[in-house]
Design a protein around this motif. Sequence first.
Motif, short mmCIF file in Angstrom:
data_model
loop_
_atom_site.label_atom_id
_atom_site.label_comp_id
_atom_site.label_asym_id
_atom_site.label_seq_id
_atom_site.Cartn_x
_atom_site.Cartn_y
_atom_site.Cartn_z
N LYS A 13 5.95 -4.43 64.72
CA LYS A 13 5.27 -3.47 63.86
C LYS A 13 6.10 -2.19 63.68
CE LYS A 13 2.05 -4.00 62.17
NZ LYS A 13 1.83 -4.75 60.89
N CYS A 32 -3.52 -7.04 60.89
CA CYS A 32 -2.30 -6.23 60.75
C CYS A 32 -1.28 -6.71 61.79
CB CYS A 32 -2.66 -4.76 60.98
SG CYS A 32 -1.24 -3.67 60.92
N HIS A 54 -3.25 -1.72 52.50
CA HIS A 54 -2.46 -0.52 52.83
C HIS A 54 -2.58 0.53 51.73
CE1 HIS A 54 -0.88 -3.34 55.77
NE2 HIS A 54 -0.67 -2.27 56.50
N ASP A 88 -4.64 -0.75 62.39
CA ASP A 88 -5.19 -0.75 61.01
C ASP A 88 -6.61 -1.33 60.89
OD1 ASP A 88 -3.07 0.62 59.98
OD2 ASP A 88 -2.14 -1.07 58.97
N GLU A 128 -5.37 -7.52 54.75
CA GLU A 128 -5.56 -7.44 56.21
C GLU A 128 -7.00 -7.81 56.53
OE1 GLU A 128 -1.99 -4.69 57.85
OE2 GLU A 128 -3.96 -3.78 57.84
N GLN A 162 -8.99 -0.50 57.86
CA GLN A 162 -8.88 -1.11 56.53
C GLN A 162 -9.10 -2.62 56.57
OE1 GLN A 162 -4.95 0.48 56.08
NE2 GLN A 162 -3.93 -1.48 56.30
MN MN Z 1 -1.11 -2.84 58.64
#
Ligand code: MN
Length: 336
Positions: free
Chosen positions: A130, A101, A271, A308, A297, A311
């Motif tokens: 970000k 990410c 996401h 993140d 990711e 995920q």
């Molecule tokens: Mn992300």
Amino acid sequence: MLIVMKKAATPAEIDNVCKVVQSLNLESHPMPGAQRTAICITGNKGSVTKDNFSNLPGVKDVIRVSKPYKLVSRETKIEDTTFKVGDVTIGKDFAVIAGPCSVEEESITLRIAEKLKAHGINLFRAGAFKPRTGPYSFQGLGEQGLEILAKVKQQLGLSIVTEVIDIEKIEMVAEVADVLQVGTRNMANTSLLKKLSKINKPVLLKRGMSATLDEYLQAAEYIMLGGNYQVILCERGIRTFNDHCRNTLDIAAIPTLQERTHLPIFADPSHAAGRTDLVAPLSLACVAAGAQGLLLEAHDDAANAYSDGQQAFHPDNLYNLQQKIINVREGLCLTT
Ligand code: MN
Ligand code: PEP
């Protein structure tokens, strides 16, 4: 309005039509296709009609484009848009863009990038800037992150996909990025889109988390209108009442977008899912629906990821996923 030129129309005839369009204080956008050139007219408030162009040499047809987007429309260009990023032909080759990410410390980022490269990944993603929902969350390494991405590019030869969140940083990001990503929170940031329309680098535009497809395609139109025709669309899940994953992946958006636009359609299962265990099944669903690429990711130490991690897909599982992607594409005769 769209002026469809005859197959045999000469460059001089195309040029002449553009000049007539400009003499009426409108903008002309010639879009060459494999079969024929179409000239899209923008800026028409209704005063100009078909009759202004129908009888010009080389003109086959003049069509009213009813949609609020013109240049991105399949009506304007029938063939899929393709363009090169490194050795990958976006829109033709199935492309997997993978990476963490956020850009992390140099040694970590390089380590992940090496593992991904070993699995045949050519396009590396990681955010130096970000756009986090909360101000206390990690905001990215910024300029230092870009320097790390430059090393990934230099040392491993990977193409870089990274997000730009501010107009003032476009030039800086474009120096390192091969593709500039616009995130879901910025899809409707028209000032940013207008500036990105003037750069000579592809833009990966994510769908706003509550954007309709018409709104999404109009956002892409901003980028094309300024002259940047290298746009990738990316479905990344939308907000619904579901509470079993982070967003709801709108699978139907993939074939619907493909019907409405010639631009390449990617999907971001990470996401959409917000959970590692759903990333592979959602990836395959996107592939089956016709996505031309994925934005994944990936991290080899999810528990310690800067953002993140919940995920993150482990690079070691990429081989397996890629095999399944190949099987799905072959099964559906999607291979080129
Ligand atoms: Mn992300
Ligand atoms: C990302 O790709 O890291 C990201 C921030 O995605 P999105 O804009 O879709 O939330």
